[in-house]
Design a protein around this motif. Structure first.
Motif, PDB file in Angstrom:
ATOM      1  N   ASN A  52       9.972   9.857 -12.681  1.00 43.85           N
ATOM      2  CA  ASN A  52       9.742   9.428 -11.304  1.00 43.85           C
ATOM      3  C   ASN A  52       8.508   8.527 -11.209  1.00 43.85           C
ATOM      4  OD1 ASN A  52      10.274   9.482  -8.428  1.00 43.85           O
ATOM      5  ND2 ASN A  52       8.536  10.871  -8.231  1.00 43.85           N
ATOM      6  N   VAL A  53       7.470   8.847 -11.978  1.00 43.78           N
ATOM      7  CA  VAL A  53       6.285   7.985 -12.006  1.00 43.78           C
ATOM      8  C   VAL A  53       6.667   6.583 -12.456  1.00 43.78           C
ATOM      9  CG1 VAL A  53       4.038   7.569 -13.074  1.00 43.78           C
ATOM     10  CG2 VAL A  53       4.696   9.894 -12.437  1.00 43.78           C
ATOM     11  N   ILE A  54       7.425   6.492 -13.537  1.00 44.52           N
ATOM     12  CA  ILE A  54       7.813   5.183 -14.075  1.00 44.52           C
ATOM     13  C   ILE A  54       8.645   4.413 -13.057  1.00 44.52           C
ATOM     14  CG2 ILE A  54       9.151   4.037 -15.880  1.00 44.52           C
ATOM     15  CD1 ILE A  54       8.328   6.325 -17.746  1.00 44.52           C
ATOM     16  N   GLU A  55       9.561   5.106 -12.375  1.00 45.51           N
ATOM     17  CA  GLU A  55      10.383   4.442 -11.358  1.00 45.51           C
ATOM     18  C   GLU A  55       9.525   3.909 -10.210  1.00 45.51           C
ATOM     19  OE1 GLU A  55      13.172   7.399 -10.220  1.00 45.51           O
ATOM     20  OE2 GLU A  55      14.230   7.407 -12.154  1.00 45.51           O
ATOM     21  N   ARG A  56       8.568   4.725  -9.748  1.00 44.59           N
ATOM     22  CA  ARG A  56       7.703   4.296  -8.638  1.00 44.59           C
ATOM     23  C   ARG A  56       6.803   3.134  -9.063  1.00 44.59           C
ATOM     24  NH1 ARG A  56       7.003   7.735  -4.234  1.00 44.59           N
ATOM     25  NH2 ARG A  56       8.839   9.061  -3.999  1.00 44.59           N
ATOM     26  N   VAL A  57       6.257   3.220 -10.258  1.00 45.62           N
ATOM     27  CA  VAL A  57       5.379   2.149 -10.744  1.00 45.62           C
ATOM     28  C   VAL A  57       6.175   0.862 -10.954  1.00 45.62           C
ATOM     29  CG1 VAL A  57       3.930   1.407 -12.666  1.00 45.62           C
ATOM     30  CG2 VAL A  57       3.688   3.705 -11.765  1.00 45.62           C
ATOM     31  N   ALA A  58       7.395   0.987 -11.471  1.00 49.40           N
ATOM     32  CA  ALA A  58       8.236  -0.195 -11.667  1.00 49.40           C
ATOM     33  C   ALA A  58       8.531  -0.879 -10.337  1.00 49.40           C
ATOM     34  CB  ALA A  58       9.534   0.203 -12.365  1.00 49.40           C
ATOM     35  N   ALA A  59       8.800  -0.084  -9.296  1.00 47.49           N
ATOM     36  CA  ALA A  59       9.052  -0.663  -7.969  1.00 47.49           C
ATOM     37  C   ALA A  59       7.814  -1.383  -7.444  1.00 47.49           C
ATOM     38  CB  ALA A  59       9.487   0.438  -6.997  1.00 47.49           C
ATOM     39  N   LEU A  60       6.644  -0.774  -7.635  1.00 45.79           N
ATOM     40  CA  LEU A  60       5.395  -1.405  -7.206  1.00 45.79           C
ATOM     41  C   LEU A  60       5.144  -2.692  -7.988  1.00 45.79           C
ATOM     42  CD1 LEU A  60       2.658  -1.481  -5.738  1.00 45.79           C
ATOM     43  CD2 LEU A  60       1.773   0.078  -7.505  1.00 45.79           C
ATOM     44  N   ALA A  61       5.359  -2.650  -9.298  1.00 47.21           N
ATOM     45  CA  ALA A  61       5.120  -3.833 -10.129  1.00 47.21           C
ATOM     46  C   ALA A  61       6.043  -4.981  -9.739  1.00 47.21           C
ATOM     47  CB  ALA A  61       5.303  -3.479 -11.603  1.00 47.21           C
ATOM     48  N   ARG A  62       7.328  -4.671  -9.486  1.00 44.69           N
ATOM     49  CA  ARG A  62       8.258  -5.717  -9.061  1.00 44.69           C
ATOM     50  C   ARG A  62       7.828  -6.323  -7.729  1.00 44.69           C
ATOM     51  NH1 ARG A  62      12.168  -2.027 -11.030  1.00 44.69           N
ATOM     52  NH2 ARG A  62      12.528  -1.266  -8.898  1.00 44.69           N
ATOM     53  N   LEU A  71       0.823  -1.206   0.000  1.00 44.47           N
ATOM     54  CA  LEU A  71       0.000   0.000   0.000  1.00 44.47           C
ATOM     55  C   LEU A  71       0.861   1.262   0.000  1.00 44.47           C
ATOM     56  CD1 LEU A  71      -2.853  -1.005   2.487  1.00 44.47           C
ATOM     57  CD2 LEU A  71      -3.024  -0.719   0.003  1.00 44.47           C
ATOM     58  N   LEU A  72       1.984   1.222   0.741  1.00 46.92           N
ATOM     59  CA  LEU A  72       2.884   2.376   0.747  1.00 46.92           C
ATOM     60  C   LEU A  72       3.489   2.609  -0.638  1.00 46.92           C
ATOM     61  CD1 LEU A  72       4.767   1.864   4.140  1.00 46.92           C
ATOM     62  CD2 LEU A  72       3.163   3.711   3.574  1.00 46.92           C
ATOM     63  N   LEU A  73       3.885   1.539  -1.307  1.00 47.42           N
ATOM     64  CA  LEU A  73       4.432   1.668  -2.655  1.00 47.42           C
ATOM     65  C   LEU A  73       3.371   2.175  -3.626  1.00 47.42           C
ATOM     66  CD1 LEU A  73       6.546  -1.616  -2.819  1.00 47.42           C
ATOM     67  CD2 LEU A  73       7.442   0.723  -2.763  1.00 47.42           C
ATOM     68  N   GLU A  74       2.153   1.676  -3.467  1.00 47.44           N
ATOM     69  CA  GLU A  74       1.050   2.116  -4.317  1.00 47.44           C
ATOM     70  C   GLU A  74       0.751   3.595  -4.100  1.00 47.44           C
ATOM     71  OE1 GLU A  74      -2.680  -0.396  -5.527  1.00 47.44           O
ATOM     72  OE2 GLU A  74      -3.125   0.640  -3.640  1.00 47.44           O
ATOM     73  N   ASP A  75       0.692   4.022  -2.829  1.00 43.64           N
ATOM     74  CA  ASP A  75       0.461   5.439  -2.535  1.00 43.64           C
ATOM     75  C   ASP A  75       1.563   6.311  -3.115  1.00 43.64           C
ATOM     76  OD1 ASP A  75      -1.833   4.805  -1.167  1.00 43.64           O
ATOM     77  OD2 ASP A  75      -0.944   4.963   0.826  1.00 43.64           O
ATOM     78  N   GLY A  76       2.815   5.821  -3.049  1.00 45.74           N
ATOM     79  CA  GLY A  76       3.924   6.581  -3.611  1.00 45.74           C
ATOM     80  C   GLY A  76       3.797   6.753  -5.115  1.00 45.74           C
ATOM     81  N   GLY A 104       5.000  -8.583  -8.294  1.00 39.84           N
ATOM     82  CA  GLY A 104       5.253  -9.674  -9.225  1.00 39.84           C
ATOM     83  C   GLY A 104       4.467  -9.557 -10.510  1.00 39.84           C
ATOM     84  N   GLU A 105       4.126  -8.312 -10.922  1.00 40.83           N
ATOM     85  CA  GLU A 105       3.378  -8.118 -12.158  1.00 40.83           C
ATOM     86  C   GLU A 105       4.270  -8.376 -13.366  1.00 40.83           C
ATOM     87  OE1 GLU A 105       0.323  -7.694 -12.430  1.00 40.83           O
ATOM     88  OE2 GLU A 105      -0.459  -6.667 -10.674  1.00 40.83           O
ATOM     89  N   ASP A 106       3.622  -8.696 -14.488  1.00 42.15           N
ATOM     90  CA  ASP A 106       4.329  -8.851 -15.753  1.00 42.15           C
ATOM     91  C   ASP A 106       4.577  -7.482 -16.373  1.00 42.15           C
ATOM     92  OD1 ASP A 106       4.284 -11.617 -15.559  1.00 42.15           O
ATOM     93  OD2 ASP A 106       2.326 -11.737 -16.520  1.00 42.15           O
ATOM     94  N   GLY A 107       5.506  -7.437 -17.316  1.00 38.04           N
ATOM     95  CA  GLY A 107       5.734  -6.212 -18.059  1.00 38.04           C
ATOM     96  C   GLY A 107       6.726  -5.302 -17.358  1.00 38.04           C
ATOM     97  N   PRO A 108       7.268  -4.316 -18.082  1.00 34.88           N
ATOM     98  CA  PRO A 108       8.307  -3.458 -17.522  1.00 34.88           C
ATOM     99  C   PRO A 108       7.823  -2.580 -16.377  1.00 34.88           C
ATOM    100  CG  PRO A 108       7.561  -2.620 -19.642  1.00 34.88           C
ATOM    101  CD  PRO A 108       6.941  -3.964 -19.479  1.00 34.88           C
ATOM    102  N   VAL A 109       6.583  -2.148 -16.394  1.00 37.05           N
ATOM    103  CA  VAL A 109       6.081  -1.296 -15.320  1.00 37.05           C
ATOM    104  C   VAL A 109       4.720  -1.752 -14.841  1.00 37.05           C
ATOM    105  CG1 VAL A 109       7.380   0.762 -15.953  1.00 37.05           C
ATOM    106  CG2 VAL A 109       5.191   0.360 -17.035  1.00 37.05           C
TER     107      VAL A 109
END
Length: 223
Positions: free
Chosen positions: A185-195, A86-91, A198-203
């Motif tokens: 920064n959005v892409i970096e935050r979304v990539a961290a959340l996706a990793r 949730l913290l990663l998602e909020d970020g 365990g989501e598929d795709g780069p972000v």
């Protein structure tokens, strides 16, 4: 230009493997001895590091590895992995809001199509529940501009209500991130959340994993 420093190598308390710190999450103890995540790695005190994946944080909690890492009795409130998510998602949502304030976000289907045709893009954002028809048309616009549909990241990890909150509008389904530091920064935050999830795709492409390709257009036959 100055070279970006290499991330510090740390050991994951679960796997015991040495990994770059940007692939790990740091945890510290608050004054009451409770384990809390330090996502920005700024809080004082001894840190324990866990691979930045939800299942690894859950394993550290289940196996009581934080007490071993801190070498003292600790309190881990149930659901630690969910709270980190949730913290990663909020970020990520906050980063999207900052990008809007920086003038790096375009919303609305028609404006997004125009941005794809004319602007320097950082990414496309689509609500997780976006309909196949709209996704297909956006994919077709990307293919017309770049010759392929994966020329820029397509973020599909947000729900529509999260996009509404971040972008200050109602019923946001499609948006475009224009090139700029806030969009990066959005892409970096979304990539961290996706990793972490365990989501598929780069972000992160959302829960269903659908990938939409535009229909093939037959080549014209020479007269």
């Amino acid at each position: 230009m100055p070279r970006r420093s290499e991330p510090t190598v740390r050991s994951c308390v679960v796997s015991r493997l040495a990994m770059p710190s940007d692939q790990l999450i740091r945890f510290v103890l608050d004054p009451e001895g409770r384990v809390v995540p330090d996502l920005r790695r700024r809080l004082p005190g001894r840190g324990v590091w866990v691979t930045a994946r939800k299942e690894m944080v859950a394993a550290a909690e289940k196996k009581r590895l934080f007490a071993k890492g801190f070498k003292t009795a600790v309190t881990v409130e149930p659901g630690l992995a969910d709270r980190v998510g949730l913290l990663l998602e909020d970020g990520a949502v906050q980063a999207l809001s900052f990008a809007r304030k920086a003038g790096e976000v375009v919303t609305g289907f028609t404006k997004v199509e125009t941005a794809i045709a004319r602007e320097q893009l950082a990414a496309i954002v689509q609500a997780n529940e976006a309909a196949d028809d709209g996704r297909t048309k956006i994919a077709a616009a990307l293919k017309r501009r770049f010759g392929r549909t994966d020329a820029v990241p397509v973020i599909r990890i947000f729900r529509s209500e999260q996009l509404d909150l971040a972008l200050g509008r109602s019923n946001v389904i499609h948006a475009a991130l224009l090139a700029g530091r806030a969009s990066e920064n959005v892409i970096e935050r979304v990539a961290a959340l996706a990793r972490f999830l365990g989501e598929d795709g780069p972000v992160g492409i959302g829960d269903d994993g659908r990938e939409i390709e535009p229909p093939e257009v037959p080549e014209k036959t020479a007269p």
